[in-house]
Write a protein that holds these residues in place. Structure first.
Motif, short mmCIF file in Angstrom:
data_model
loop_
_atom_site.label_atom_id
_atom_site.label_comp_id
_atom_site.label_asym_id
_atom_site.label_seq_id
_atom_site.Cartn_x
_atom_site.Cartn_y
_atom_site.Cartn_z
N ASN A 209 -53.23 31.52 39.45
CA ASN A 209 -52.52 31.08 38.25
C ASN A 209 -53.29 31.49 37.00
N ALA A 210 -54.61 31.39 37.03
CA ALA A 210 -55.44 31.80 35.90
C ALA A 210 -55.39 33.31 35.69
N ARG A 211 -55.08 34.06 36.76
CA ARG A 211 -54.99 35.52 36.66
C ARG A 211 -53.58 35.97 36.29
N GLY A 212 -52.70 35.04 35.98
CA GLY A 212 -51.39 35.39 35.44
C GLY A 212 -50.21 35.19 36.36
N LEU A 213 -50.42 34.80 37.61
CA LEU A 213 -49.27 34.55 38.47
C LEU A 213 -48.61 33.24 38.06
N PRO A 214 -47.28 33.22 37.95
CA PRO A 214 -46.60 31.94 37.70
C PRO A 214 -46.97 30.94 38.80
N LEU A 215 -46.89 29.67 38.48
CA LEU A 215 -47.38 28.64 39.40
C LEU A 215 -46.69 28.72 40.77
N ALA A 216 -45.39 28.99 40.80
CA ALA A 216 -44.68 29.07 42.08
C ALA A 216 -45.21 30.23 42.92
N ASP A 217 -45.47 31.38 42.26
CA ASP A 217 -46.02 32.53 42.98
C ASP A 217 -47.46 32.27 43.41
N GLY A 232 -59.38 32.18 61.49
CA GLY A 232 -60.84 32.29 61.44
C GLY A 232 -61.57 32.07 62.74
N PRO A 233 -62.85 31.83 62.70
CA PRO A 233 -63.62 31.38 61.53
C PRO A 233 -63.82 32.46 60.47
N VAL A 234 -63.76 32.03 59.21
CA VAL A 234 -63.92 32.92 58.06
C VAL A 234 -65.40 32.98 57.69
N THR A 235 -65.91 34.19 57.62
CA THR A 235 -67.32 34.37 57.24
C THR A 235 -67.48 34.85 55.80
N GLY A 236 -66.40 35.19 55.14
CA GLY A 236 -66.46 35.62 53.75
C GLY A 236 -65.07 35.77 53.18
N ALA A 237 -64.92 35.56 51.88
CA ALA A 237 -63.61 35.67 51.24
C ALA A 237 -63.79 36.17 49.82
N LEU A 238 -62.96 37.15 49.42
CA LEU A 238 -62.98 37.70 48.08
C LEU A 238 -61.60 37.60 47.46
N LEU A 239 -61.54 37.44 46.15
CA LEU A 239 -60.30 37.47 45.38
C LEU A 239 -60.49 38.43 44.22
N TRP A 240 -59.45 39.26 43.94
CA TRP A 240 -59.52 40.12 42.77
C TRP A 240 -58.12 40.51 42.31
N GLY A 241 -58.06 41.12 41.13
CA GLY A 241 -56.80 41.56 40.55
C GLY A 241 -56.29 40.60 39.50
N GLU A 242 -55.11 40.91 38.97
CA GLU A 242 -54.41 40.04 38.04
C GLU A 242 -52.93 40.32 38.15
N ALA A 243 -52.12 39.37 37.70
CA ALA A 243 -50.67 39.48 37.85
C ALA A 243 -50.18 40.82 37.28
N VAL A 245 -50.36 41.83 40.52
CA VAL A 245 -51.00 42.18 41.79
C VAL A 245 -52.28 41.37 41.96
N CYS A 246 -52.26 40.42 42.88
CA CYS A 246 -53.44 39.64 43.23
C CYS A 246 -53.77 39.88 44.70
N VAL A 247 -55.06 40.00 45.00
CA VAL A 247 -55.50 40.39 46.34
C VAL A 247 -56.55 39.41 46.86
N ALA A 248 -56.45 39.10 48.14
CA ALA A 248 -57.46 38.31 48.84
C ALA A 248 -57.91 39.08 50.06
N GLU A 249 -59.19 39.04 50.35
CA GLU A 249 -59.73 39.68 51.55
C GLU A 249 -60.58 38.68 52.31
N LEU A 250 -60.24 38.50 53.58
CA LEU A 250 -60.94 37.55 54.44
C LEU A 250 -61.68 38.30 55.53
N SER A 251 -62.93 37.93 55.74
CA SER A 251 -63.71 38.46 56.86
C SER A 251 -63.71 37.40 57.96
#
Length: 303
Positions: A209-217, A232-243, A245-251
């Protein structure tokens, strides 16, 4: 020129391909296929899902017989990602097809729209075509995938031939999917933020939401990420981008070896453990899974 098979005996999923470059060629490929469907005992009326111009040409050729055929504009059928198309097809067969999924469908993807907007998007649809041979294998559905060279282009047509069993270059679906997955993913964005303390839905939603996605999105994206994290189990997580296009990567500290993971429709509306990747694929534009050394990376891109 069109390429198709005729005289195929009823049986499990029959996945064919027709290539055409004019309205007349489309009609020439579709008419005998639809006639085959009309003559098949125990089947509902066949359906043509195609571009408006191709549907109009088909109606004109059928004349009074058009009343026996279903017509759906392809922009009404293909409304999202390739994973959405799987859900659309499974839902339609459950509601409209005859016993065992028996029905004849002419299906023309929207190559002038989402499916053809980039090399990446086209690759996702080729994956869908390949995996359809496995996903719908138990069904007695007969499909003629229609490829218009005026919109699909030669590269897409060549790759699509590899996903259709009635061509001379057909590839095993698992092998073709593995080839598509061998393309390296782009590196994380320079603004990538590492999540600490686990993958909390509230934290992902607030970030998106802070990166520009409307709250519903932002809510849908956060739900998709946390559903994927449940693998998981999740050993790492990254977030990047802005509306937009927002991306998450899970290890993950485990491998996801099944290329159909997240593509098989769940049997019930309520998701069970291990089915969250289905939700993620329905919500996100892309969900990429890469395996190696006893672990997996899952990347989710919203929009």
């Amino acid at each position: 020129m069109s390429s198709t098979r005729t005289g195929i005996a009823p049986g499990p999923f029959d996945h064919r391909m027709a290539v055409f470059g004019s309205d007349d060629d489309f009609v020439a490929a579709a008419l005998p296929f639809l006639a085959e469907g009309l003559a098949a005992p125990g089947e509902p009326p066949p359906v043509a899902i195609a571009a408006p111009g191709n549907l109009e040409a088909l109606r004109d050729a059928l004349g009074a017989d058009a009343k026996d055929i279903g017509f759906i504009e392809h922009t009404d059928w293909y409304t999202g990602s390739a994973a959405n198309a799987v859900a659309q097809g499974a839902g339609y067969l459950a509601e409209q097809a005859g016993p065992g999924g028996r029905v004849h469908l002419v299906m023309e993807p929207v190559w002038g729209g989402r499916a053809g907007r980039s090399v990446r998007e086209s690759a996702e649809w080729i994956r869908y075509e390949a995996l359809a041979n496995l996903l719908f294998a138990p069904m007695a559905t007969t499909v003629l995938c229609a490829y218009d060279t005026r919109t699909a282009g030669p590269a897409v047509v060549a790759e699509a031939r590899r996903a259709h069993p009635d061509t001379e270059v057909y590839e095993d679906p698992f092998r073709l999917a593995a080839e598509l997955d061998s393309v390296p993913l782009p590196p994380p964005g320079p603004d990538a933020r590492r999540l600490t303390g686990g993958v909390a839905k509230d934290a992902v939603r607030a970030w998106a939401n802070a990166r520009g996605l409307p709250l519903a999105d932002a809510e849908l994206f956060a739900e998709a990420v946390t559903e994927a994290a449940a693998l998981g189990p999740v050993t790492g997580a990254l977030l990047w981008g802005e509306a937009p296009v927002c991306v998450a990567e899970l290890s993950l500290a485990r491998r996801i070896d099944d290329p159909l993971a997240g593509f098989v429709p769940p049997p019930a509306a309520e998701l069970e453990p291990g089915q969250g990747l289905w939700f993620a694929r329905q919500v996100c534009a892309y969900v990429d899974v890469r395996d190696g050394d006893g672990r997996s990376t899952v990347r989710l891109q919203y929009a």
